[in-house]
Design a protein around this motif. Structure first.
Motif, PDB file in Angstrom:
ATOM      1  N   SER A  60       0.837  -1.196   0.000  1.00  0.00           N
ATOM      2  CA  SER A  60       0.000   0.000   0.000  1.00  0.00           C
ATOM      3  C   SER A  60       0.874   1.249   0.000  1.00  0.00           C
ATOM      4  O   SER A  60       1.673   1.462   0.923  1.00  0.00           O
ATOM      5  N   LEU A  61       0.705   2.086  -1.004  1.00  0.00           N
ATOM      6  CA  LEU A  61       1.449   3.342  -1.047  1.00  0.00           C
ATOM      7  C   LEU A  61       1.035   4.272   0.084  1.00  0.00           C
ATOM      8  O   LEU A  61       1.856   5.052   0.587  1.00  0.00           O
ATOM      9  N   GLU A  62      -0.228   4.178   0.490  1.00  0.00           N
ATOM     10  CA  GLU A  62      -0.686   5.022   1.594  1.00  0.00           C
ATOM     11  C   GLU A  62       0.031   4.664   2.895  1.00  0.00           C
ATOM     12  O   GLU A  62       0.352   5.543   3.705  1.00  0.00           O
ATOM     13  N   GLU A  63       0.264   3.387   3.108  1.00  0.00           N
ATOM     14  CA  GLU A  63       1.013   2.955   4.296  1.00  0.00           C
ATOM     15  C   GLU A  63       2.432   3.528   4.266  1.00  0.00           C
ATOM     16  O   GLU A  63       2.972   3.955   5.289  1.00  0.00           O
ATOM     17  N   ILE A  64       3.045   3.505   3.087  1.00  0.00           N
ATOM     18  CA  ILE A  64       4.413   4.019   2.965  1.00  0.00           C
ATOM     19  C   ILE A  64       4.437   5.522   3.203  1.00  0.00           C
ATOM     20  O   ILE A  64       5.315   6.044   3.904  1.00  0.00           O
ATOM     21  N   LYS A  65       3.457   6.219   2.658  1.00  0.00           N
ATOM     22  CA  LYS A  65       3.400   7.673   2.864  1.00  0.00           C
ATOM     23  C   LYS A  65       3.190   8.007   4.342  1.00  0.00           C
ATOM     24  O   LYS A  65       3.769   8.968   4.860  1.00  0.00           O
ATOM     25  N   ALA A  66       2.385   7.198   5.020  1.00  0.00           N
ATOM     26  CA  ALA A  66       2.168   7.420   6.452  1.00  0.00           C
ATOM     27  C   ALA A  66       3.461   7.192   7.234  1.00  0.00           C
ATOM     28  O   ALA A  66       3.772   7.931   8.183  1.00  0.00           O
ATOM     29  N   ALA A  67       4.243   6.184   6.834  1.00  0.00           N
ATOM     30  CA  ALA A  67       5.518   5.920   7.502  1.00  0.00           C
ATOM     31  C   ALA A  67       6.505   7.057   7.261  1.00  0.00           C
ATOM     32  O   ALA A  67       7.271   7.433   8.162  1.00  0.00           O
ATOM     33  N   LEU A  68       6.484   7.620   6.060  1.00  0.00           N
ATOM     34  CA  LEU A  68       7.353   8.763   5.759  1.00  0.00           C
ATOM     35  C   LEU A  68       6.965   9.985   6.592  1.00  0.00           C
ATOM     36  O   LEU A  68       7.832  10.713   7.097  1.00  0.00           O
ATOM     37  N   ALA A  69       5.667  10.203   6.740  1.00  0.00           N
ATOM     38  CA  ALA A  69       5.202  11.340   7.542  1.00  0.00           C
ATOM     39  C   ALA A  69       5.610  11.185   9.001  1.00  0.00           C
ATOM     40  O   ALA A  69       6.034  12.150   9.650  1.00  0.00           O
ATOM     41  N   LYS A  70       5.507   9.965   9.522  1.00  0.00           N
ATOM     42  CA  LYS A  70       5.905   9.724  10.913  1.00  0.00           C
ATOM     43  C   LYS A  70       7.412   9.936  11.090  1.00  0.00           C
ATOM     44  O   LYS A  70       7.864  10.472  12.112  1.00  0.00           O
ATOM     45  N   ALA A  71       8.185   9.520  10.095  1.00  0.00           N
ATOM     46  CA  ALA A  71       9.631   9.724  10.174  1.00  0.00           C
ATOM     47  C   ALA A  71       9.965  11.205  10.268  1.00  0.00           C
ATOM     48  O   ALA A  71      10.840  11.614  11.049  1.00  0.00           O
ATOM     49  N   LYS A  72       9.259  12.004   9.508  1.00  0.00           N
ATOM     50  CA  LYS A  72       9.489  13.456   9.548  1.00  0.00           C
ATOM     51  C   LYS A  72       9.164  14.005  10.932  1.00  0.00           C
ATOM     52  O   LYS A  72       9.917  14.828  11.483  1.00  0.00           O
ATOM     53  N   GLN A  73       8.063  13.555  11.517  1.00  0.00           N
ATOM     54  CA  GLN A  73       7.683  13.995  12.860  1.00  0.00           C
ATOM     55  C   GLN A  73       8.746  13.610  13.892  1.00  0.00           C
ATOM     56  O   GLN A  73       9.006  14.349  14.845  1.00  0.00           O
ATOM     57  N   ASP A  74       9.386  12.443  13.669  1.00  0.00           N
ATOM     58  CA  ASP A  74      10.375  11.945  14.617  1.00  0.00           C
ATOM     59  C   ASP A  74      11.789  12.424  14.297  1.00  0.00           C
ATOM     60  O   ASP A  74      12.757  11.959  14.927  1.00  0.00           O
ATOM     61  N   SER A  75      11.919  13.326  13.331  1.00  0.00           N
ATOM     62  CA  SER A  75      13.226  13.863  12.927  1.00  0.00           C
ATOM     63  C   SER A  75      14.183  12.770  12.454  1.00  0.00           C
ATOM     64  O   SER A  75      15.388  12.803  12.723  1.00  0.00           O
ATOM     65  N   VAL A  76      13.634  11.784  11.754  1.00  0.00           N
ATOM     66  CA  VAL A  76      14.434  10.713  11.164  1.00  0.00           C
ATOM     67  C   VAL A  76      14.504  10.953   9.656  1.00  0.00           C
ATOM     68  O   VAL A  76      13.501  11.291   9.028  1.00  0.00           O
ATOM     69  N   MET A  77      15.678  10.764   9.076  1.00  0.00           N
ATOM     70  CA  MET A  77      15.865  10.992   7.640  1.00  0.00           C
ATOM     71  C   MET A  77      15.673   9.687   6.870  1.00  0.00           C
ATOM     72  O   MET A  77      16.519   8.791   6.922  1.00  0.00           O
TER      73      MET A  77
END
Length: 505
Positions: free
Chosen positions: A228-245
């Motif tokens: 699911s691309l939506e799952e991947i996009k959600a994981a990317l958004a969470k990474a940004k919130q957590d200051s992970v590159m």
């Protein structure tokens, strides 16, 4: 005989052997080596495929050697790992591969078998020997140049696009290649790597080793474990919130443990997503030959898709001799191909590869046989075709039969995998079983798997080792076990007893 005159020297030697010099005397204050002295990242490494269940299985296998073992089964069935030629699973080796390997190990054998073995086997070994020499010597750190040329030709024929031998790195199995790439990509505690859930535990283990940050994206079980691309996009958004590159995404195709096969549309969307977020794509394609329904679920490589889209994304594609129908796990042979990787980065990869000198030559010979099997006009082809067709059919039959029987059980649902070597059934476990697992400090599917092992001798891997959504329970089992009727019957009988024991029936 020692003379009296030599006794002072003798006594001195005795004193030296009995009393170490002061510089070598042990201090009472010396601390022993403990886990507190080790790299803390190592303590976080977990590899479920060889974890608690596998250790327990070995203990039971040892216990079975005693005539008074008292166990309710006669053998341990290793359904926890994709190791086709393991004792007890006994998938036959491919004759062509072993004959070439034998000639490379002992070249004088050629004179003994010259009128008995097919000419194409003799010719292949002679060609390799003339280029390599003894396989007891180191090769180029990226692998034998001739074999890398053959890998590039294999990729060109598979995908219809050029491949450069300089972009090929031969490795000690695909796992070594994955480890190398993750090592060079990760800045400790800063770099995020997107991984599918469920995933092969190699990835979480390697991320822990190099202090990378796992960014999980869940596959959709209700849609056949689709991506699911939506799952991947959600994981990317969470990474940004957590200051992970986020730096890379891992895609396993065909899937492990799920057996799912990506369709081309999804693959194209994944490539475009990588472009949008500047992600490196790690394509784990070691099961590309394990296709149970190739007419409806064909394999496409990411290299082919990237070239079709004329995409600039950095891509590393992995393959292995351990899976498919070869099953030569112990030889440790594999490769990865670099696509859209700069000369500067490739040079650094070479530097890191050279630290371990070279991959095993026996594995490199296995890779050559993988990418250059006998052709239809060659003497070995008929036997090679018969052997590979037989293995494919056995895997297809077991997978379909096991999925059908598991799906008929109460509290079990199982996607009928179109690829790879596994099934990954979902369990609906009774509340009492979940409560007992919690009391024991174990996940519920670990409790289930341990009792399955202790009562039937069947060793599987609990889903907690691969990752799953909260409150869900799974286990992975291979489709490599012979005697599938007896094997599945044991699974069925145990499951019904387990449900009855915990009030689920």
């Amino acid at each position: 005989m020692i003379s009296l005159a030599s006794r002072p020297l003798q006594n001195q030697l005795i004193r030296l052997t009995r009393t170490p010099p002061s510089s070598f005397r042990y201090s009472h204050n010396m601390r022993p080596l403990t886990t507190a002295d080790l790299n803390p990242a190592i303590l976080k490494v977990q590899y479920a495929v060889r974890g608690e269940l596998a250790i327990k299985a070995e203990e039971l296998r040892e216990k079975l050697q005693s005539e008074s073992h008292g166990l309710p089964f006669k053998k341990v069935i290793s359904s926890n790992i994709g190791n086709p030629q393991q004792k007890g699973l006994d998938q036959p080796f491919l004759t062509f591969t072993r004959q070439v390997a034998a000639l490379m190990e002992y070249p004088p054998l050629a004179e003994i078998v010259k009128d008995k073995w097919p000419q194409d086997v003799l010719d292949r070994a002679k060609e390799l020997q003339e280029d390599i020499g003894s396989i007891g010597a180191y090769s180029h750190s990226k692998g034998v140049p001739l074999i890398r040329k053959h890998v590039a030709k294999f990729i060109e024929e598979r995908d219809g696009y050029p491949s450069d031998p300089e972009d090929i790195f031969l490795t000690a199995g695909a796992s070594a290649g994955v480890s190398l790439i993750l090592n060079v990509l990760i800045t400790p505690n800063q770099t995020g790597i997107l991984i599918p859930i469920p995933q092969y535990p190699l990835y979480t283990a390697t991320l822990a080793q190099f202090s990378g940050v796992a960014l999980p994206y869940h596959l959709s079980e209700s849609e056949g474990w689709s991506t699911s691309l939506e799952e991947i996009k959600a994981a990317l958004a969470k990474a940004k919130q957590d200051s992970v590159m986020p730096r890379a995404i891992v895609v396993i195709n065909p899937g492990n443990p799920t057996g799912a096969i990506l369709d081309k549309t999804t693959m194209c969307n994944l490539v475009r997503l990588c472009e949008e977020h500047s992600l490196v794509l790690l394509a784990d394609e070691v099961y590309q030959a394990n296709l149970h329904r190739p007419d409806t679920h064909p394999f496409h490589s990411f290299k082919q898709v990237v070239r079709e889209l004329n995409s600039p994304i950095p891509l590393f594609s992995f393959h292995s001799i351990s899976k498919g129908v070869k099953g030569e796990c112990g030889r440790r042979g594999g490769y990865f191909e670099c696509t859209n990787i700069s000369d500067e980065v490739r040079a650094l990869l070479y530097k890191m590869a050279s630290v371990t000198l070279c991959p095993p030559l026996s594995g490199q010979i296995g890779v050559d046989c993988l990418v250059r099997p006998p052709r239809p006009n060659e003497p070995s082809y008929a036997l090679w075709k018969k052997e590979t067709d037989t293995i494919h059919e056995a895997l297809r039959h077991r997978t379909q039969l096991m999925a059908q029987r598991l799906n008929s059980l109460p509290g079990v649902s199982c996607v009928d995998s179109p690829g790879a070597l596994y099934l990954y059934p979902k369990l609906e476990l009774p509340d009492k079983a979940v409560e007992e697992a919690q009391k024991l400090g174990k996940s519920p599917d670990t409790l289930y798997a341990l009792q399955l092992l202790e009562e039937t001798g069947i060793c599987v891997v609990p889903g907690s080792g691969f990752g799953q959504k909260d409150g869900e329970h799974h286990y992975r089992l291979t489709c490599l076990c012979p005697g599938v009727e007896e094997y599945v019957s044991a699974l069925e009988n145990f499951h019904l007893k387990f449900l009855k024991k915990y009030g689920g029936l």
